[in-house]
Design an enzyme around this catalytic site. Structure first.
Site, PDB file in Angstrom:
ATOM      1  N   ASP A 187      -7.172  -5.230  -3.508  1.00 46.09           N
ATOM      2  CA  ASP A 187      -8.379  -4.347  -4.135  1.00 46.09           C
ATOM      3  C   ASP A 187      -8.550  -4.299  -5.594  1.00 46.09           C
ATOM      4  OD1 ASP A 187      -8.852  -4.101  -1.323  1.00 46.09           O
ATOM      5  OD2 ASP A 187      -7.986  -2.399  -1.187  1.00 46.09           O
TER       6      ASP A 187
ATOM      7  N   ASP B 202      -3.570  -0.857   3.141  1.00 44.62           N
ATOM      8  CA  ASP B 202      -3.762  -0.051   1.734  1.00 44.62           C
ATOM      9  C   ASP B 202      -2.451   0.866   1.915  1.00 44.62           C
ATOM     10  OD1 ASP B 202      -6.114  -1.319   1.413  1.00 44.62           O
ATOM     11  OD2 ASP B 202      -7.410   0.041   2.387  1.00 44.62           O
TER      12      ASP B 202
END
Length: 154
Positions: free
Chosen positions: A129, A113
């Protein structure tokens, strides 16, 4: 026509994996750099769970869910009964996002991330995402506002 939606999924995977490769090769985990002042930063995190780090370390569960979700997306993309551009685009985005994060889980044993919105307190996320989120919203818009009308017209 399904080929177009597979291309959309592939583009999501390529963009996601490309940015993740850049982050892995140029940042140290925990490192943050402002990209657009006050708007966007890269903040490299290694996520061993799902959103908000829930179910940390439960990789077997994520493998299982990912495989099932990929199968469901492919089923609906190739099922002639469910033909709508909004629905199929949503599924294609979800599929690409699932595959992008699945590659991380298989290869790295965590999800990379890196995207942080500086103007709101929000989780750090990645392109996969984002694609999943937008895709699910498109599918829900179809199901709530369009699907019933499509069934009546069939």
């Amino acid at each position: 026509m399904q080929f177009l939606y597979l291309i959309i999924s592939l583009l999501v995977v390529v963009a996601d994996q490309g940015l993740k490769a850049y982050i892995i090769n140029n940042y140290v985990a925990g490192e943050t750099h402002e990209i657009i002042p006050g708007l966007l930063s890269f903040n490299y995190l290694q996520n061993n769970g799902a959103a908000w780090n829930i179910l940390t370390g439960q990789m077997w569960l994520f493998y299982f869910i990912s495989i099932i979700a990929i199968g469901v997306c492919l089923y609906f993309l190739f099922n002639k009964k469910y033909k709508n551009a909004l629905f199929d685009t949503g599924l294609a985005l979800v599929l690409g996002g699932i595959i992008g994060n699945f590659i991380d889980r298989i290869h790295l044993k965590y999800v990379v991330d890196m995207l942080q919105l500086d103007f709101v307190h929000f989780n750090i996320f990645n392109i996969a995402d984002s694609a999943i989120t937008v895709g699910v919203i498109l599918v829900f818009i179809y199901l709530i506002f369009i699907a019933d009308k499509d069934d009546q017209n069939a």
